[in-house]
Design a protein around this motif. Structure first.
Motif, short mmCIF file in Angstrom:
data_model
loop_
_atom_site.label_atom_id
_atom_site.label_comp_id
_atom_site.label_asym_id
_atom_site.label_seq_id
_atom_site.Cartn_x
_atom_site.Cartn_y
_atom_site.Cartn_z
N MET A 1 23.74 27.46 24.47
CA MET A 1 24.31 28.79 24.65
C MET A 1 23.21 29.85 24.72
SD MET A 1 27.52 28.71 25.09
CE MET A 1 27.34 27.19 25.97
N ALA A 2 22.14 29.66 23.95
CA ALA A 2 21.02 30.61 24.00
C ALA A 2 20.40 30.59 25.39
CB ALA A 2 19.98 30.25 22.94
N TRP A 3 20.27 29.39 25.94
CA TRP A 3 19.71 29.27 27.29
C TRP A 3 20.63 29.97 28.29
CZ3 TRP A 3 21.61 27.23 31.78
CH2 TRP A 3 20.69 27.08 32.81
N LEU A 4 21.92 29.70 28.15
CA LEU A 4 22.90 30.29 29.07
C LEU A 4 22.86 31.81 28.97
CD1 LEU A 4 25.19 29.79 31.05
CD2 LEU A 4 26.76 29.59 29.13
N HIS A 5 22.76 32.30 27.74
CA HIS A 5 22.74 33.74 27.51
C HIS A 5 21.52 34.36 28.19
CE1 HIS A 5 23.70 37.42 25.31
NE2 HIS A 5 22.41 37.56 25.11
N THR A 6 20.36 33.75 27.99
CA THR A 6 19.13 34.28 28.55
C THR A 6 19.19 34.38 30.07
OG1 THR A 6 17.93 33.23 26.77
CG2 THR A 6 16.63 33.96 28.66
N TRP A 7 19.61 33.29 30.70
CA TRP A 7 19.52 33.25 32.16
C TRP A 7 20.67 33.96 32.84
CZ3 TRP A 7 15.12 32.31 34.47
CH2 TRP A 7 14.13 31.71 33.69
N SER A 8 21.88 33.81 32.31
CA SER A 8 22.99 34.53 32.93
C SER A 8 22.76 36.03 32.77
CB SER A 8 24.33 34.11 32.32
OG SER A 8 24.35 34.41 30.94
N GLY A 9 22.21 36.42 31.61
CA GLY A 9 21.94 37.84 31.40
C GLY A 9 20.91 38.37 32.36
N LEU A 10 19.86 37.60 32.59
CA LEU A 10 18.79 38.10 33.47
C LEU A 10 19.29 38.23 34.91
CD1 LEU A 10 15.76 38.81 33.82
CD2 LEU A 10 15.52 36.52 34.74
N ILE A 11 20.04 37.21 35.36
CA ILE A 11 20.39 37.16 36.78
C ILE A 11 21.23 38.36 37.20
CG2 ILE A 11 21.84 35.88 38.40
CD1 ILE A 11 20.57 33.36 37.19
N VAL A 12 22.15 38.78 36.34
CA VAL A 12 22.99 39.91 36.74
C VAL A 12 22.67 41.18 35.97
CG1 VAL A 12 24.87 38.45 37.52
CG2 VAL A 12 24.82 39.23 35.17
N GLY A 13 21.62 41.13 35.14
CA GLY A 13 21.31 42.26 34.26
C GLY A 13 21.22 43.59 34.98
N TRP A 14 20.52 43.62 36.09
CA TRP A 14 20.29 44.91 36.75
C TRP A 14 21.56 45.44 37.39
CZ3 TRP A 14 16.76 40.83 38.07
CH2 TRP A 14 15.63 40.82 37.24
N VAL A 15 22.34 44.54 38.01
CA VAL A 15 23.60 44.99 38.61
C VAL A 15 24.53 45.47 37.49
CG1 VAL A 15 25.50 44.36 40.10
CG2 VAL A 15 23.29 43.29 40.42
N LEU A 16 24.59 44.69 36.41
CA LEU A 16 25.44 45.08 35.28
C LEU A 16 25.01 46.43 34.72
CD1 LEU A 16 26.08 41.89 33.17
CD2 LEU A 16 27.76 43.32 34.29
N PHE A 17 23.71 46.63 34.66
CA PHE A 17 23.21 47.91 34.14
C PHE A 17 23.76 49.06 35.00
CE2 PHE A 17 20.05 51.33 33.90
CZ PHE A 17 20.02 51.53 32.53
N SER A 18 23.69 48.90 36.32
CA SER A 18 24.17 49.99 37.17
C SER A 18 25.69 50.12 37.07
CB SER A 18 23.73 49.78 38.62
OG SER A 18 24.22 48.56 39.11
N ILE A 19 26.41 49.00 36.88
CA ILE A 19 27.86 49.09 36.70
C ILE A 19 28.17 49.84 35.40
CG2 ILE A 19 29.95 47.74 36.28
CD1 ILE A 19 28.75 45.54 38.03
#
Lengths: 116, 538
Positions: B9-27
């Motif tokens: 889950m830590a791995w999933l959290h790290t990578w899923s967070g990074l991949i959409v982080g910037w789009v999510l930030f703008s949302i």
């Protein structure tokens, strides 16, 4: 691309130093497979569950659809977590495919009952 | 995956967070701003403050003018939408769609004359609001991208919760003086955990607002794909009437407006005229939401030709349908008064901070050891971090600035404001690629601060009704400028922190050594093995 030792799922005794090329390529294929399975399988199972519940929940038609749609995203999130938590990608595939098959069969039965 | 459930889950959290982080930030940033959409829109149309509000009895005559305009300019349209003048938006807001795919028509009219309003051409807060769920892309594409990001956010939240064995203790942990990575991790945890109920709520309800779009299969199975039939049975809309393909004149709309106003105490918000000019034309009067959590507008449908009432929709939803509207209502927060709205806004800000600290954490955890060259991916992530975390606020500030500085009668002014927004964002995203990391942060944050100050200056200089220039001016300008000053201060503080942090070279070097001491172990958490399980997290 990642710096040494940054690949996902570092199990003991499986450092990049051991058998670098093969194991890393395998690991990456596994990860890619899981991503595809989580997205496609997660959505597929959620869609099947939504359709099935919409037809079978014992309440007014609109209520069944609303309930099923409200729940669908929790179902999908659950499948995604499951796909990444399962020990091997193959096992994840079997679980997701099995669930989808059962749901699909039930849906087929439900639709056979409601449509001529 | 290999390792424990928590590790995967830590791995999933790290990578899923990074991949959409910037789009999510703008949302998150545009969504948080959208809690104040009406205020932003009003600020961006300063001419409104000089217009007398339309009294309720005059609404009927105003609606007649709107219909007359649409009859000449949009006779072919299938549906006319007429936003009636409101106290904070004293114009007729007309919108029509001719056929799917064709660009919709949109115009603001003066409710007293029926001519096009002289207010400056801008999308106001609506641009940020639509960006929140369409990213300024074609609607279908944008909504799917946002939906996928929201789903990944949901997964990142769940896996993030699982990753935290000590979620309660983490809540009170902030190791400020420790290695920078620890402070960032703690900041990420605090912003994430403190507003966790909000984050979960806002993510799930956000997906639910477009649920039948993302997950139409229940409707497909039970209604053969007829969404309108589902919406009608769920009591969300009045029964749609297909066109009779027979021409018939529309009855005068004024009496219908009068009838609707007499029927309910809520203010009348808008009219929807379906199939105008057809024998089966329908006029739907939509009221403001009554007080409550649920997002449901009372509606009255009239026969467009006879003017008789066909149907009244007023609550009475069944439990699941009601849950749907309550979730949408929770997401939009229309029910919230001043303080609750502020709380939602602050929770939204915490969401932005959670995402920002998360993506920064990713890059900090992968800093090269002394003497190593940073790998290309890291450079890219670092630059994108600056480009979004400082770049987007800068772009929003430039959007506001353009609203004040562009000539009022510029042709295509609305588009120019949006071009200014994206132009600023592109510049802000490209510059950090060519700059050293710390300098890029410092410059980016300082630029946002300066731009916010510029917005305040431009507001005071260009608006004669500003409360600072004329006693009795609209306090909205002062509130907006106050918020801008606060943001300017916060970003200036952040820029100063970054600058200061760089200054003591020796301390900086020591940190590197400390980092290196912690590095050789494949699992960095080895630095504090007994305390925290954070296999790939840090």
């Amino acid at each position: 691309m990642a710096a040494g030792g940054r690949t996902p799922g570092k199990g003991p005794g499986k450092g990049p130093g051991k058998e670098p090329g093969r194991s890393r390529a395998l690991e990456r294929a596994g990860v890619a497979g899981r991503v595809v399975l989580a997205a496609g399988g997660g959505y597929g199972v959620a869609a099947l569950a939504t359709a099935l519940l919409s037809l079978t929940l014992p309440m007014a038609r609109s209520e069944a659809v609303a309930t099923a749609t409200l729940l669908s995203f929790a179902v999908m999130a659950g499948i995604v977590v499951l796909v990444f938590a399962t020990r091997t990608a193959l096992r994840a595939l079997l679980i997701v495919a099995g669930t989808a098959l059962v749901l699909g069969a039930l849906l087929w039965l439900a639709m056979g009952g409601s449509a001529p | 995956m290999k390792g424990s459930f928590r590790q995967s889950m830590a791995w999933l959290h790290t990578w899923s967070g990074l991949i959409v982080g910037w789009v999510l930030f703008s949302i998150f940033v545009t969504g948080t701003a959208s809690y104040y959409r009406p205020d932003i829109s009003r600020w961006m149309r300063p001419e409104f403050t000089r217009v007398e509000p339309v009294e309720a009895p005059a609404l009927g005559a105003a609606a007649e003018r709107a219909v007359a305009y649409l009859g000449t300019h949009a006779a072919q349209a299938r549906t006319w939408f007429i936003g009636l003048p409101q106290p904070d938006k004293p114009v007729l807001d007309l919108f029509w769609r001719t056929r799917p795919g064709a660009p919709p028509g949109h115009v603001l009219l003066d409710p007293r004359t029926g001519t096009e309003s002289s207010v400056r051409d801008t999308q106001g807060g609506d641009f940020l609001y639509r960006f929140h769920f369409e990213l300024h892309m074609p609607p279908l594409w944008g909504r799917w991208v946002v939906g996928i990001c929201a789903m990944i956010m949901l997964v990142a939240l769940i896996s993030g919760i699982v990753t935290h064995k000590r979620i309660f203790a983490d809540f009170f942990t902030f190791r400020r003086g420790k290695a920078p990575r620890r402070s960032w991790l703690d900041a990420h945890n605090v912003t994430g955990v403190l507003a966790l109920p909000f984050h979960l709520m806002i993510t799930y309800t956000g997906i639910i607002t477009l649920a039948t779009f993302y997950m139409p299969w229940g409707v497909t199975a039970a209604y053969k794909g007829n969404a309108q039939a589902f919406f009608t049975e769920a009591s969300w809309i009045t029964t749609p009437r297909p066109p009779a393909k027979q021409a018939a004149p529309l009855a005068p709309i004024g009496p219908m407006v009068e009838q609707a106003r007499a029927a309910r105490s809520e203010p009348l918000e808008r009219l929807m005229i379906v199939n105008p000019g057809d024998a089966n034309a329908t006029v739907v009067a939509v009221f403001e939401e009554p007080h409550g959590l649920s997002h449901e507008h009372p509606q009255i449908a009239f026969d467009g030709v006879s003017g008789a009432i066909l149907e009244v929709r007023d609550g009475g939803l069944k439990p699941a349908a009601k849950t749907f509207t309550v979730m949408t209502g929770l997401h939009e927060g229309h029910f919230a008064g001043t303080m609750l709205r502020l709380l939602f806004f602050l929770c939204g800000i915490m969401g932005c901070a959670m995402i920002a600290t998360g993506v920064v954490l990713w890059s900090l955890a992968r800093l090269p050891k002394a003497g190593e060259r940073p790998f290309l991916g890291l450079r890219l992530v670092q630059a994108l971090n600056v480009g979004s975390i400082a770049g987007l606020p800068a772009a929003v500030a430039v959007y506001f600035l353009a609203n004040r500085l562009l000539p009022v009668d510029l042709a295509g002014r609305e588009e120019w404001e949006i071009r200014a927004f994206f132009g600023a964002w592109i510049v802000a995203a490209l510059v950090p690629l060519a700059r050293p990391q710390r300098r890029a942060w410092c410059e980016g944050l300082a630029a946002v601060s300066v731009l916010c100050l510029a917005v305040v200056a431009a507001d005071i200089l260009t608006i004669p009704d500003h409360p600072l220039r004329r006693a009795g001016g609209d306090p909205l300008f002062a509130w907006f400028d106050g918020a801008m000053l606060l943001l300017a201060g916060l970003f200036a503080l952040a820029a100063r922190k970054v600058l200061r942090y760089e200054a003591p070279k020796k301390a900086h070097k020591n940190e590197h050594e400390r980092d290196r001491a912690a590095k050789p172990a494949p699992v960095p958490a080895a630095a504090q093995p007994a305390r925290r399980p954070e296999p790939t997290h840090a």
